[in-house]
Design a protein around this motif. Structure first.
Motif, PDB file in Angstrom:
ATOM      1  N   THR A 187       0.848  -1.186   0.000  1.00 20.88           N
ATOM      2  CA  THR A 187       0.000   0.000   0.000  1.00 20.88           C
ATOM      3  C   THR A 187       0.892   1.248   0.000  1.00 20.88           C
ATOM      4  N   GLU A 190      -0.472   3.426   4.957  1.00 26.84           N
ATOM      5  CA  GLU A 190      -1.914   3.161   4.978  1.00 26.84           C
ATOM      6  C   GLU A 190      -2.186   1.659   5.031  1.00 26.84           C
ATOM      7  N   ARG A 200      -4.826  -1.710   3.997  1.00 29.75           N
ATOM      8  CA  ARG A 200      -5.436  -2.140   2.736  1.00 29.75           C
ATOM      9  C   ARG A 200      -6.737  -1.417   2.434  1.00 29.75           C
ATOM     10  N   ASN A 260      -6.092   2.018   1.251  1.00 27.88           N
ATOM     11  CA  ASN A 260      -5.600   2.016  -0.123  1.00 27.88           C
ATOM     12  C   ASN A 260      -6.749   1.846  -1.107  1.00 27.88           C
TER      13      ASN A 260
END
Ligand SMILES: Cc1cc2nc3c(=O)[nH]c(=O)nc-3n(C[C@H](O)[C@H](O)[C@H](O)COP(=O)(O)OP(=O)(O)OC[C@H]3O[C@@H](n4cnc5c(N)ncnc54)[C@H](O)[C@@H]3O)c2cc1C
Lengths: 797, 303
Positions: A210, A290, A292, A295
């Motif tokens: 990410t 970040e 998942r 993202n």
């Protein structure tokens, strides 16, 4: 097959076994990756480093009423809580996007998409940072969201961008290419016209790694070191200098190993800026990475094009014209990354591989309450959408005419003698020879045999489909006279140094996210200088170490940076000639080059290798006038045109008539990317792109509900394909070099992502022909295929 | 990286120790088995247990044993901590209850299957969870232990609704018992959008044939379509009949009427009803074939 012999400039290209230079060479970067020794942004640990986390909006459209950070600030491990108001005071609440719009770094007035950045917490560790997010109290006044691009321009649609002065609607741009009147005339005279709405749904690049950053601002010397997941370190440095007011020479952007980009890591995200602000405010390095869901929900999406396509032809299958109107959903901020001149990217290459009399497209961009972005997922600046449109329309026309789709394509290809070919929307295709590529793919597939098998199966009620796509890609942006991003010309630099012992280092301005730059670029130098690729280090991704250039995306690295590297190596080779002449006490014009060595014409035993020349250059050889004591050079390459790789793909699917489940049984991919530097890397790029294609065609979509909730915020909801969904790829190639590229190479990074979705969808639609179906939109999930079989195919948005 | 809320952790050494830890740490403590349902929910902060009581050292709960139960009936006992992979790879399980093998093949992926347990699956009671349907179809009995001792529950008693079971906070599911029947076949089939995805819909069936070839007993279960318990009406339609395609079609129709799916990203209601129908027919066909095979092999053994 087009053979490289047609282009004597590159006699080595296409030879797969050459030891020095081009050929199958194991990737130099792989030992560290297969041993788990890659070094990514999240692996960076600096002394005293703090951790940031972003509070994100739970709703898609809402006025920010109040925000109370006192409890979060009281958390024992929290160092700072930054809000939009704080940024406003610094003049950093809004940042320019790559499309001349602005994007909120943190919400000051209104939330415009679910997952938008609302506040930033800096804490001792990432656990505390996350915990503290829950202590921030935010009051929202929820507003009706605009989630459907089709209604975004309705008179009563809520205005999303009331931050922009004088803005009374959600319209971003109208953009046209081609000649509308000429196209209308061609359509009016045609025997056959078919039209179809074709939706390319919103998908996400979903790189394995990410996005994230580690910002380290040194208040004493005012220097910012920023480790970022970026595909464009130099462009980011310049933009940071322009936005944050930190002088450019005081900024170092480092892009270490990157776990996949696909365009997701081109733009500057609020998180990167917040890490910098966090570091300035706390005086410590700040890491932000970040998760998942962040993202998938907030970073650059791809596609989201609603295309109305129309194709005109004669009865006998001569395609005359193509036209389309497109509604482009750009989300809440227009943050697409593309050459400034082209708000719809390169979509106007939508005439594809066919010789048309006329074509016209009109694209309207609109704001909606969805995440911003728009040019990503290996799309070559929207060539993906263009190829999908034309390749679906050609199949729909074939069905209408009762013609075989392969035959229809063969009949309408641009002919080899027409290259360089000027299409009707302003492109000049550099080179192409389509028929042999098409024929090779048909031969590999056993096309006629497949059609026979399909006929038999149909009689038994089994559903088998054969889909073809023939694509022309448009990559290598680009010539500075046409292409820039926010005023930065799309050129790339390269610096080459040959050390005294003949080992070399080449510094490039593009950055690898998995493409194998460290191998490919070493091979280019090796080919030009005749020293082994193992002896050449490729340095990239660090603005302090590399020359300026615009980065890796849009399959531009080999077309642009590859050109720079070939030219810089030639420059060194030329310089070596003068030094060799001095060493051999002869005239430069009396020397002849063979790979790795200058020798005296007529007396091959007398010569100097690059290593000997390098030692001479750095040693005590009396150098000729104007030649200084090194074997170094640098260039910046401005490509004269883009390159136009192409390929023929054939897909075979089986569909379970009882459940609608699609299985991709075979996939034949014949690619032509001109000179093949490392065939193994090329195949790897193709395999990856084909897998992406299976994902988009069969399962991927970022959906939203009416309230504006993102329904694709995790890998449980946003499906990407696994090894189980893909067949054994059958790849082949032809070689039609680019006439203008220094080594005849074109790009390959995105060919398969661009070319495969239409092949798969064409196969699915072909399988469903017994149900009278001529089109269905992606993703072809079991449920959607079944609905199509019931005679009610549904657009996904 | 997704980050859970703060929690504490204890590793149990025996079932009694686990029960004591649950008592000590109260209602905000949770058992951790394979962790493949609980940990993702914690990372999304949808679950916030204050204590995790890890039972992965309780090897006494990891077993597959065939033997006579208290009443002398031939029974297969499966410990709650038995991993999906163990079930998938067991020849014994496959020979007796191929429905389990069918289901395990399509549950998640190898990484999840290496950790996830049958006990965790049943206690999670996700409406799209496959082994609950399998246990319902096979008429499994759940063995639950608390400080007061052991209790045995039928699946109807065990399941209380989505994400809800009869296992109290201070209890542990210890094993599942399956009655072995002669001349019986079973099967499971699932439609998923992609390997490793939860079911769009799935169906399981078990068929027992009488000596004369008629259907002596049948159960049909459905996954992810809002069906509570087995589909009684569809099974009843089969009893005493010779298995024919027409009969399966009728059973499929009844199953599709009985279920109550909701529309979501996996598909609309009508598609899921269609799958209940289609998959019921498929698993009945396959279960019957397997029952025939089992009847033949029983006959051969007896002869
Ligand atoms: C990517 C992915 C895909 C998946 N796909 C599927 C699928 O297709 N089909 C499917 O059926 N499942 C699927 N699963 C779920 C998987 O099967 C899990 O392993 C299972 O649901 C839970 O088992 P576990 O041992 O991991 O339980 P845990 O996560 O450890 O626990 C789950 C719950 O049960 C409780 N619990 C566990 N064991 C006991 C016990 N012995 N007594 C009392 N309470 C207990 C826990 O306290 C917790 O509340 C998937 C999971 C993942 C991560």
């Amino acid at each position: 097959m087009t053979l490289i012999e047609d282009h004597p400039a590159n006699p080595a290209a296409g030879d797969e076994s050459r030891p020095i230079g081009y050929g199958r060479l194991q990737r130099k970067e792989d030992p560290r990756f297969v041993r788990g020794k890659g070094h990514y942004v999240d692996d960076i640990v600096l002394p005293g480093m703090l951790h940031g986390a972003i509070l994100r909006a739970p709703v898609a459209h809402a006025r920010l009423v109040s925000i109370d950070t006192s409890e979060a600030l009281a958390h024992p491990h929290v160092h700072a809580v930054i809000t939009g108001t704080d940024l406003q005071a610094l003049g950093l609440a809004w940042a320019p996007t790559l499309s001349m719009d602005v994007q909120a770094v943190l919400v000051t007035d209104k939330v415009r998409f679910q997952g938008q950045e609302v506040a930033f917490v800096v804490a001792d560790d990432r656990y505390a940072a996350r915990d503290a997010l829950e202590l921030i109290r935010v009051e929202y006044e929820v507003l009706p969201p605009v989630m459907d691009a089709r209604t975004a321009l309705a008179a009563d649609a809520p205005v999303i961008r009331d931050d922009l002065e004088g803005r009374t609607d959600n319209h971003i741009f109208d953009w046209e290419a081609g000649d509308a009147a000429e196209t209308d005339a061609v359509f009016a005279s045609a025997d056959v016209v078919v039209s179809q709405e074709i939706v390319y749904p919103r998908v996400h690049p979903a790189p394995m790694e990410t996005c994230g950053a580690v910002a380290d601002f040194d208040a004493v010397d005012g220097r910012l070191t920023l480790y970022e997941t970026t595909q464009a370190p130099h462009a980011h440095r310049t933009l940071f200098a322009m936005v944050a007011g930190i002088p450019e020479h005081k900024i170092r952007v480092v892009s270490p190993d990157i776990g996949g980009g696909f365009g997701n890591k081109v733009g500057i995200y609020p998180g990167y800026i917040l890490a910098v602000v966090g570091s300035i405010v706390t005086g410590k390095p700040v890491k932000w990475v970040e998760d998942r869901s962040e993202n998938l929900m907030s970073t650059s999406f791809a596609r989201d094009y609603i295309m109305q396509g129309e194709i005109a032809a004669t009865k006998d299958g001569t395609i005359l014209g193509l036209r389309t109107t497109v509604l482009a959903d750009h989300g809440a901020f227009n943050a697409t990354a593309q050459p400034t001149k082209y708000p719809a990217g390169f979509f106007h290459i939508f005439t594809g591989s066919y010789d048309l009399k006329a074509a016209h497209c009109k694209v309207t961009g609109v704001y909606t309450n969805k995440a911003p972005g728009g040019v990503a997922y290996a799309c070559s600046f929207r060539v993906t959408e263009a190829v999908y449109l034309v390749e679906r329309m050609v199949d729909i026309l074939a069905a209408k005419l009762g013609m075989d789709p392969a035959e229809l394509r063969l009949k309408n290809f641009i002919k080899p003698e027409q290259f360089p070919y000027a299409n009707k929307t302003g492109w000049e295709y550099d080179s192409g020879n389509y028929e042999p590529t098409m024929r090779l793919s048909m031969q590999m597939a056993g096309y006629d045999e497949l059609r026979r098998e399909q006929k038999e199966k149909r009689e038994r009620g089994e559903l088998m489909g054969i889909g073809i796509s023939f694509f022309t890609e448009t990559v290598g942006a680009g010539p500075r006279k046409h292409m820039d991003i926010l005023g930065l010309g799309m050129n790339d630099g390269a610096e080459l140094r040959v050390h005294p012992t003949g080992k070399a280092v080449v510094r490039i301005s593009v950055q690898s996210q998995g493409q194998g730059h460290e191998t490919t670029f070493a091979q280019i130098v090796a080919e030009e200088l005749g020293i082994p690729p193992e002896d050449i280090d490729v340095v990239h991704g660090d603005t302090d170490q590399t020359p300026f250039g615009l980065g890796t995306y849009g399959s531009r690295s080999t077309p642009v940076s590859g050109g720079a590297v070939a030219l810089v190596a030639r420059k060194v080779r030329e310089k070596a000639k003068f030094i060799a002449a001095a060493m051999l006490e002869t005239r430069p014009e009396d020397l002849e080059w063979e790979k790795g060595r200058w020798f005296v014409k007529g007396d091959p035993s007398v010569g100097k290798t690059i290593a000997e020349i390098a030692m001479g250059a750095h040693g005590t050889v009396a150098l000729p006038e104007g030649i200084d004591g090194n074997l170094d050079a640098e260039v910046t390459y401005d490509p004269p045109n883009l390159t136009f790789p192409f390929g023929a793909y054939i897909c075979v699917v089986d569909i379970d008539p009882g459940t609608g489940r699609v299985v991709v049984r075979r996939f034949i991919a014949v690619d032509d990317c001109g000179t093949r530097i490392n065939p193994m890397i090329i195949e790897g790029q193709v395999h990856g792109g084909l897998t992406d294609g299976v994902g988009m065609a069969l399962m991927e979509i970022i959906e939203f509900d009416k309230e504006g909730n993102c329904l694709g915020g995790s890998f449980m909801d946003y499906l990407i394909p696994t090894a189980m969904e893909v067949p054994d790829w059958e790849t082949g190639y032809t070689v039609t070099p680019s006439p203008h590229h220094p080594i005849g190479a074109k790009g390959i990074g995105e060919s398969a992502t661009v070319g495969s979705p239409p092949a798969i969808v064409n196969a699915v639609v072909d399988a469903l022909a017994p149900y009278g179906i001529t089109h269905m939109d992606m993703p072809c999930t079991p449920a959607r295929v079944w609905e199509a079989m019931q005679g009610r195919p549904r657009p996904p948005i | 990286m997704q980050i859970p809320a703060p929690f504490d952790y204890a590793r149990a050494s025996t079932v009694d120790n686990a029960l004591a830890l649950l008592e000590r740490h109260g209602p905000e403590s949770r058992i951790l088995a394979g962790g493949h349902s609980l940990l993702p929910m914690m990372k999304l902060r949808l679950a916030r247990p204050e204590w995790l009581i890890d039972i992965n050292d309780l090897f006494e709960l990891d077993f597959i044993v065939r033997g006579a139960d208290a009443q002398g009936a031939d029974t297969l006992r499966i410990g709650a901590l038995t991993r999906h992979t163990t079930l998938l790879e067991s020849d014994q399980v496959h020979a007796l209850f191929p429905i389990i093998t069918d289901a395990e093949k399509v549950i998640a992926d190898p990484i999840v299957r290496n950790r996830g347990t049958i006990g965790g699956s049943l206690c999670q009671a996700d409406p799209a969870e496959d082994l609950s349907t399998v246990c319902e179809v096979l008429g499994a009995v759940a063995v639950i232990r608390g400080s007061g001792g052991e209790r045995l529950l039928s699946m109807a008693e065990f399941h209380r609704g989505p994400y809800e079971t009869a296992v109290a906070h201070n209890e542990i599911l210890c094993e599942l018992r399956f009655a072995v029947r002669a001349r019986t076949g079973s099967a499971y089939e699932k439609v998923e959008r992609r390997v490793g995805d939860w079911a769009v819909a799935a169906a399981g069936a078990s068929v027992t044939l009488a000596a004369d070839g008629t259907i002596e007993a049948a159960t049909i279960g459905l996954t992810a379509v809002g069906q509570t318990g087995t589909v009684g009406a569809a099974a009843d339609a089969l009893l005493g009949q010779l298995p024919t395609e027409a009969l399966f079609i009728e059973a499929g129709r009844l199953a599709s009427v009985a279920c109550d799916p909701i529309a979501d990203q996996r598909g609309p209601v009508d598609y899921k009803r269609h799958l209940a129908d289609e998959l019921t027919r498929r698993v009945l066909r396959r279960a019957t074939e397997r029952a025939h095979a089992s009847a033949t092999s029983t006959a051969t053994q007896e002869g």
